[in-house]
Design an enzyme around this catalytic site. Structure first.
Site, PDB file in Angstrom:
ATOM      1  N   GLN A   9       0.769  -1.164  -0.084  1.00  0.00           N
ATOM      2  CA  GLN A   9       0.141  -0.343  -0.275  1.00  0.00           C
ATOM      3  C   GLN A   9       0.604   1.189   0.014  1.00  0.00           C
ATOM      4  O   GLN A   9       2.374   1.362   0.955  1.00  0.00           O
ATOM      5  CB  GLN A   9      -0.377  -0.109   1.275  1.00  0.00           C
ATOM      6  N   SER A  88       4.467  -6.357   3.529  1.00  0.00           N
ATOM      7  CA  SER A  88       2.642  -6.376   3.724  1.00  0.00           C
ATOM      8  C   SER A  88       2.307  -7.026   2.388  1.00  0.00           C
ATOM      9  O   SER A  88       1.659  -7.840   2.295  1.00  0.00           O
ATOM     10  CB  SER A  88       2.430  -4.464   3.677  1.00  0.00           C
ATOM     11  N   LEU A  89       1.180  -5.721   2.192  1.00  0.00           N
ATOM     12  CA  LEU A  89      -0.049  -6.483   1.011  1.00  0.00           C
ATOM     13  C   LEU A  89       1.083  -7.358   0.086  1.00  0.00           C
ATOM     14  O   LEU A  89      -0.325  -8.238  -0.603  1.00  0.00           O
ATOM     15  CB  LEU A  89      -1.296  -5.117   0.320  1.00  0.00           C
ATOM     16  N   ARG A 113      -9.188  -8.489   3.284  1.00  0.00           N
ATOM     17  CA  ARG A 113      -8.418  -7.515   4.393  1.00  0.00           C
ATOM     18  C   ARG A 113      -8.246  -5.874   4.052  1.00  0.00           C
ATOM     19  O   ARG A 113      -7.921  -5.570   5.510  1.00  0.00           O
ATOM     20  CB  ARG A 113      -6.301  -8.041   3.769  1.00  0.00           C
ATOM     21  N   HIS A 195       0.123  -3.815  11.715  1.00  0.00           N
ATOM     22  CA  HIS A 195       1.271  -4.094  12.142  1.00  0.00           C
ATOM     23  C   HIS A 195       1.114  -4.532  13.761  1.00  0.00           C
ATOM     24  O   HIS A 195       3.056  -3.732  13.624  1.00  0.00           O
ATOM     25  CB  HIS A 195       2.729  -4.299  11.178  1.00  0.00           C
ATOM     26  N   GLN A 244       0.318 -11.981   9.762  1.00  0.00           N
ATOM     27  CA  GLN A 244       1.088 -10.728   9.489  1.00  0.00           C
ATOM     28  C   GLN A 244       0.161  -9.808   9.583  1.00  0.00           C
ATOM     29  O   GLN A 244       0.884  -8.444  10.074  1.00  0.00           O
ATOM     30  CB  GLN A 244       1.198 -11.259   7.663  1.00  0.00           C
TER      31      GLN A 244
END
Length: 293
Positions: A9, A88-89, A113, A195, A244
């Site tokens: 992102q 991440s993503l 998500r 996170h 995650q």
């Protein structure tokens, strides 16, 4: 050895993916399929929306995912990684490109998500901050002694760490970090504490969806944000992905392990060049480039 890396992102831009749609019949089919799965025309927002339109949670994550995954599919034989990783993503993009997840399943997980994270953000006032110019252990120690919830969230490269948590704790930690000598400790314009433990409601929701999704054997090892080491077992990949959202993105450690295992060239697949910059800061000798069709 060649590593293909997938951005997360923040890499989105207006017009993203339009060239793929216009150049490739396969890309066009996949974009149209995505519109059907999502129940709205994400291509309209990607190709012609404003930066503000692209910031909508339900748009941002699927948009970055689609740009990366569709590019990897239309590359054909030139998509030939020895290893993959995603920030991440981007980890879900990497899993689809690497054959672990089907396109449709990956897109559904990304959409789930995004909405789960948005809901978690609305439960408590929270944020993230970028900290530059301090060693990781110093940032970690300040987070540990700050009242409230604040943790190291993104290990992007040496000297660049993002912290995440409740608003007051992050602000307090930033003050302490500046006093300790941080070059910068600035609040980021994000929707919440990604996170961090504050994402637990989103993690539970996404984990339930991951459990119901089939994970296949990858074409090559993936270096996941949670574990940082090469993983090829679908059950282990699934387990890592479930944690995650509340665990830190250990990008520095993942890239270091990829290099240790033989990676000399890093190809970024998707919008922007952020990851290429981070790789160069982790190891100046690594070759970096953007994927093309």
């Amino acid at each position: 050895m060649k590593a293909f890396i997938f951005p997360g992102q923040g890499a989105q831009f207006s017009g993203m993916g339009k060239d793929l749609y216009e150049k490739s019949a396969q890309a066009k089919d996949l974009f149209e399929k995505a519109n059907d799965i999502l129940g709205f025309s994400i291509t309209d927002v990607m190709f012609a929306g404003t930066a503000e339109d692209l910031k909508q949670t339900k748009v941002t994550q699927p948009a970055v995912f689609l740009h990366s995954v569709i590019l990897s599919k239309v590359m054909g034989d030139s998509f030939d990684p020895d290893m993959v990783a995603g920030h991440s993503l981007g980890e879900i993009s990497a899993l689809v490109a690497n054959g672990v997840l089907e396109f449709e399943d990956g897109l559904k997980l990304v959409s789930k998500r995004a909405t789960a994270m948005q809901k978690a953000c609305e439960l408590e006032e929270s944020t993230m901050a970028a900290v530059l110019g301090l060693e990781d252990h110093l940032v970690e120690s300040i987070c540990a002694q700050t009242k409230g919830i604040v943790v190291a969230a993104n290990y992007n490269c040496p000297g660049q760490l993002v912290i995440s948590g409740d608003q007051l704790a992050v602000e307090k930690a930033c003050e302490e970090l500046k006093e300790l000598g941080a070059r910068r400790a600035m609040i980021l314009p994000v929707g919440g504490a990604f996170h961090s433990p504050l994402m637990e409601p989103a993690r539970e929701e996404l984990a339930a969806a991951i459990k119901e999704t089939e994970f296949k054997n990858p074409k090559c090892p993936i270096y996941q944000n949670v574990s940082t080491f090469a993983v090829t077992d679908p059950a282990a990949i699934k387990e890592n992905l479930m944690f995650q959202l509340t665990a830190p993105v250990k990008w520095t450690q993942s890239v270091q392990n990829m290099i240790k295992d033989g990676a000399t060239e890093f190809v970024e697949i998707g919008p922007g060049k952020v990851l290429q910059g981070l790789v160069k800061k982790i190891d100046r000798t690594a070759q970096v480039s953007s994927a093309e069709i």
